[in-house]
Design an enzyme around this catalytic site. Structure first.
Site, PDB file in Angstrom:
ATOM      1  N   TYR A 270      -6.184  -2.804  13.423  1.00 46.91           N
ATOM      2  CA  TYR A 270      -7.035  -1.679  13.012  1.00 46.91           C
ATOM      3  C   TYR A 270      -8.438  -1.788  13.595  1.00 46.91           C
ATOM      4  O   TYR A 270      -9.418  -1.547  12.901  1.00 46.91           O
ATOM      5  CB  TYR A 270      -7.053  -1.611  11.477  1.00 46.91           C
TER       6      TYR A 270
ATOM      7  N   GLU B  60       1.500  -0.850  14.027  1.00 45.17           N
ATOM      8  CA  GLU B  60       0.565  -0.078  13.192  1.00 45.17           C
ATOM      9  C   GLU B  60      -0.793  -0.082  13.858  1.00 45.17           C
ATOM     10  O   GLU B  60      -1.265  -1.127  14.319  1.00 45.17           O
ATOM     11  CB  GLU B  60       0.401  -0.692  11.792  1.00 45.17           C
TER      12      GLU B  60
ATOM     13  N   GLU C 123       3.726  -7.976   7.577  1.00 44.96           N
ATOM     14  CA  GLU C 123       2.429  -8.590   7.271  1.00 44.96           C
ATOM     15  C   GLU C 123       2.480  -9.711   6.234  1.00 44.96           C
ATOM     16  O   GLU C 123       1.715  -9.710   5.256  1.00 44.96           O
ATOM     17  CB  GLU C 123       1.437  -7.514   6.825  1.00 44.96           C
TER      18      GLU C 123
ATOM     19  N   ASP D 281       0.821  -1.211   0.000  1.00 46.62           N
ATOM     20  CA  ASP D 281       0.000   0.000   0.000  1.00 46.62           C
ATOM     21  C   ASP D 281       0.859   1.268   0.000  1.00 46.62           C
ATOM     22  O   ASP D 281       0.735   2.117   0.867  1.00 46.62           O
ATOM     23  CB  ASP D 281      -0.888  -0.065   1.256  1.00 46.62           C
TER      24      ASP D 281
HETATM   25  C1  BDP Z   1      -1.194  -2.374   6.646  1.00 44.01           C
HETATM   26  C2  BDP Z   1       0.119  -2.180   5.909  1.00 44.01           C
HETATM   27  C3  BDP Z   1       0.399  -0.730   5.557  1.00 44.01           C
HETATM   28  C4  BDP Z   1      -0.860  -0.068   5.057  1.00 44.01           C
HETATM   29  C5  BDP Z   1      -1.884  -0.075   6.186  1.00 44.01           C
HETATM   30  C6  BDP Z   1      -3.190   0.636   5.820  1.00 44.01           C
HETATM   31  O1  BDP Z   1       1.197  -2.714   6.633  1.00 44.01           O
HETATM   32  O2  BDP Z   1       1.436  -0.680   4.596  1.00 44.01           O
HETATM   33  O3  BDP Z   1      -0.630   1.232   4.589  1.00 44.01           O
HETATM   34  O4  BDP Z   1      -2.183  -1.407   6.500  1.00 44.01           O
HETATM   35  O5  BDP Z   1      -4.115  -0.040   5.371  1.00 44.01           O
HETATM   36  O6  BDP Z   1      -1.804  -3.480   6.087  1.00 44.01           O
HETATM   37  O7  BDP Z   1      -3.265   1.839   5.969  1.00 44.01           O
END
Ligand code: BDP
Length: 579
Positions: free
Chosen positions: A454, A491, A400, A153
């Site tokens: 997330y 993240e 990932e 991404d």
């Molecule tokens: C994760 C990835 C990252 C993406 C992020 C997203 O590691 O590179 O930019 O999600 O969705 O899967 O913002």
């Protein structure tokens, strides 16, 4: 491979500037490029012109420039070094093929005496940005249609991304110079190692403290004791220097100076210890990304970003999702940031595409991908390049990957074993939520659990109460499996459009981003084995176009131009309190 350095023996000369550039496939190696335009180096080529086709270009492009060689230069060994060319470079001098390098984020160099002449020389570099099932990062590439679908991404920026340097040495030269040390109690025993090519009869090393005070000398192969050393610490960096001098019959043949920091790292009982004190990682996943320069080195921007991070109270970042420039790593050493240093192993997930989403059922990644060879090579080049940086406190072997799929353990086990032969820092693989604790096959190999989660965005969107419950359950699940492994959130984030506000705290608003982070922090704070939070992302960044990307990924807490979103105030308050 050493970073280029000018001194009484070595001369360096930068070849950065405006190069000729063309994306034609018809190149006469003996002649100057025709129909060439000008392109700045170092930088990505994608966003320097108004040409959309060039911006999205898939294939080979050509760069060209001249350089001058003086007669006395040919009495020396002449080396041409590239900081990084993304993703593959073939180098030609005066029409002759010199060599090539695959891998877009590590340096490479060639001795070029046999290709050059006194006077003006022609240098051409063919750069390919094609990625496929064998490369890092990985992408789905269809040769027939020339369509490239990244499994990652971020924009597939390409070009000569980092400085190009010509340098000279004598024919006896220092090829590597590494600082190894043992730090116990109040003493450091420093035992440097070096590879020297060519005849010599003596190699001496002189040590200096950070105020340039001479500490003493040892010979190569011997060791040197530093009493009561000043340790390199998080956001409190102290750097020593070691200077090696190589002689033959009393004549100096080569010299090189390497800075180093003294610190210990230990992972134990669910904590990450730096100099025997538990440390909490506060910071970001970032990108090398900016308007016009793309992924090209941009030192002013790096400097600004580091100053912003310090101002927020951040102490760390991850080089998501590829090794960052050498200059950036040196700056991290000087500022005292903790760096999780990641190789470009992103997209190790067969069915991953931001456009098509991830199918939960696909399980063919480790049959389809043939990245093992490139992965080992990239790890080797990463450690060789970065092992002397005190800021590097952990290596990330991938971001990932499909860790839940059959073959994941078999893929990673030899890579972990290989890494442990190269260096003794902690190792991790950054985990994706699809490879949760119930399914994951890779984390048993890791020293630290790094989780990308997330809850409140891709999962439980707009339901932060549920998000908190699910996050807590996730954390507890991992802890039950691996009670001694600390957890860092590498993240977590929510797309936020700068300037969008909502009375109802709707997703995409700055209010929602604030609430999202607050909710996540509340959960993290309940667990003392959660030892870090690196938000996704420091700044908005460019991606390929997609329905779920509003002109890029907007999860930054800053815009791409570094304007702060509201949540920055929350971070500042939280992180300054947390020391
Ligand atoms: C994760 C990835 C990252 C993406 C992020 C997203 O590691 O590179 O930019 O999600 O969705 O899967 O913002």
């Amino acid at each position: 491979m050493l970073y280029p350095q000018a001194n009484e023996i070595r001369m360096t000369s930068k070849l950065d500037g405006m190069w000729k550039f063309s994306n034609t496939s018809q190149v006469d190696l003996k002649k100057p490029l025709t129909h060439a335009q000008l392109m700045a180096v170092p930088a990505s080529f994608n966003d320097q012109t108004l040409d959309k086709q060039l911006s999205d270009y898939v294939g080979t492009v050509w760069y060209e420039r001249n350089f001058a060689v003086q007669p006395e230069t040919l009495q020396k060994r002449l080396v041409l070094r590239f900081g990084a060319v993304t993703h593959q470079a073939k180098v030609y001098i005066n029409g002759q093929f010199v060599d090539q390098h695959v891998g877009g984020f590590t340096p490479f160099e060639f001795t070029i005496n046999d290709y050059v002449q006194v006077g003006i020389n022609d240098l051409k570099v063919a750069v390919s940005n094609i990625l496929d099932n064998t490369t890092l990062p990985s992408a789905a590439y269809d040769e027939k249609t020339n369509h490239l679908e990244p499994r990652f991404d971020f924009y597939n920026y390409s070009g000569i991304h980092r400085p190009v340097v010509l340098y000279t040495t004598n024919f006896t030269y220092i090829d590597t110079f590494d600082i190894n040390y043992q730090l116990t109690g109040e003493q450091a025993v420093v035992t440097p190692s070096a590879e020297i090519v060519g005849p010599y009869d003596q190699a001496m090393i002189t040590y200096f403290d950070e105020d340039e005070v001479l500490l003493g000398q040892s010979s190569l192969g011997g060791s040197f004791m530093i009493d009561k050393p000043k340790r390199w610490n998080v956001m409190d960096a102290h750097l020593y220097a070691a200077e090696i001098k190589v002689y033959q019959k009393g004549q100096l043949l080569d010299t090189y100076r390497q800075e180093f920091g003294l610190r210990t790292i230990k992972v134990e009982d669910g904590q990450f210890y730096l100099n025997d004190k538990p440390v909490y990682f506060k910071g970001f996943g970032r990108h090398e990304d900016f308007i016009a320069s793309g992924r090209g080195e941009n030192l002013a921007l790096t400097n600004l970003d580091f100053n912003i991070m310090k101002n927020l109270g951040a102490n760390s970042f991850r080089t998501s999702h590829y090794p960052y420039s050498e200059e950036e790593m040196m700056l991290a050493d000087k500022r005292g940031f903790l760096v999780i240093d990641e190789v470009a192993a992103v997209g190790l997930y067969n069915d991953f595409s931001v456009n098509t989403g991830i199918s939960q059922t696909d399980s063919s990644t480790w049959q389809v991908l043939q990245t093992g060879k490139a992965h080992k090579q990239a790890l080797k080049e990463l450690v060789e390049r970065d092992k002397n940086h005190p800021s590097v406190v952990m290596w990330s072997l991938a971001n990932e990957p499909a860790g839940q799929q059959e073959g994941a353990y078999e893929y990673f086990k030899p890579l972990f074993e290989y890494m442990r032969t190269l260096d003794d820092r902690p190792l991790t693989v950054v985990n994706i939520s699809m490879s949760g604790y119930q399914l994951d096959k890779v984390s048993s190999l890791c020293d630290v659990l790094c989780l990308n989660r997330y809850y409140g965005w891709y999962v439980d969107n707009d339901d932060l109460t549920k998000a908190k419950q699910d996050l807590a359950q996730d954390i507890e699940g991992w802890h039950e499996l691996y009670p001694n492994k600390p957890i860092i959130f590498t993240e977590f984030g929510a797309d936020t459009i700068y300037g969008k506000h909502s009375l109802y705290h709707e997703p995409y608003s700055e209010e929602y981003q604030w609430d999202y982070y607050e909710a996540n922090f509340q959960v993290f704070d309940k667990y003392d084995y959660v030892v870090g939070e690196q938000l996704w992302n420091f700044a908005d960044f460019k991606t390929s176009p997609s329905l779920i990307r509003v002109m890029g990924n907007n999860k930054g807490v800053f815009t791409r131009e570094r304007q702060p979103k509201m949540v920055v105030k929350l971070l500042q308050k939280r992180w300054h309190k947390q020391n």
